[in-house]
Design a protein around this motif. Sequence first.
Motif, PDB file in Angstrom:
ATOM      1  N   THR A  78       1.033  -1.169  -0.431  1.00 16.72           N
ATOM      2  CA  THR A  78       0.343  -0.326   0.175  1.00 16.72           C
ATOM      3  C   THR A  78       0.847   1.667  -0.064  1.00 16.72           C
ATOM      4  O   THR A  78       0.453   1.784   0.224  1.00 16.72           O
ATOM      5  N   GLY A  79       2.469   1.193  -0.102  1.00 17.54           N
ATOM      6  CA  GLY A  79       2.532   2.798   0.391  1.00 17.54           C
ATOM      7  C   GLY A  79       2.240   3.073   1.760  1.00 17.54           C
ATOM      8  O   GLY A  79       2.992   4.123   1.618  1.00 17.54           O
ATOM      9  N   ALA A  80       2.155   2.584   2.559  1.00 15.73           N
ATOM     10  CA  ALA A  80       1.857   2.798   4.349  1.00 15.73           C
ATOM     11  C   ALA A  80       3.451   3.498   4.897  1.00 15.73           C
ATOM     12  O   ALA A  80       4.355   3.275   4.579  1.00 15.73           O
ATOM     13  N   ASP A  81       2.823   4.912   5.603  1.00 11.92           N
ATOM     14  CA  ASP A  81       3.865   5.163   5.917  1.00 11.92           C
ATOM     15  C   ASP A  81       3.560   4.258   7.684  1.00 11.92           C
ATOM     16  O   ASP A  81       5.292   5.048   8.303  1.00 11.92           O
ATOM     17  N   GLY A  82       3.190   4.066   8.030  1.00 10.98           N
ATOM     18  CA  GLY A  82       3.240   2.794   9.559  1.00 10.98           C
ATOM     19  C   GLY A  82       2.007   1.892   9.609  1.00 10.98           C
ATOM     20  O   GLY A  82       0.696   1.695   8.400  1.00 10.98           O
TER      21      GLY A  82
END
Length: 139
Positions: A78-82
């Motif tokens: 997802t390319g999530a930051d966390g």
Amino acid sequence: MSHNDCIFCKIIAGDIPCFKVYETDNILCFLDIGPVNKGHALVIPKEHHENLWALPTELGKDILEACQKAGKAIVEATGADGLNVGMNNHEAAGQLVFHAHYHLIPRFKDDGHDHWQQQEYENMDEAAQLADKIKGLID
């Protein structure tokens, strides 16, 4: 609720479809159909256990491994930051399905989902007394 009425037990049995992302002999991880953010997944034991206190401690390693493997893949996909890893126990805490499950929620810097508001103890004596009370109740 009987196990026959449990939506997660029906998913495990294959009676209800899901979008599986990870599976072992004891654990199933699939996308939540009502995600907080896209990629939000649930990690569940295949045996029916109502909540945290009903889970056999032997499942801990399997659950942790599933959270680590699927969580890492979710962040990457997802390319999530966390990533938030959480579990709601009982209705007052937001548990909607009474089959133990952990949420893996990808988080993004500006996703608009605020964290809990923190509180303060009146003083350190109050905190110390509560800590002692909790310690005294642990088996």
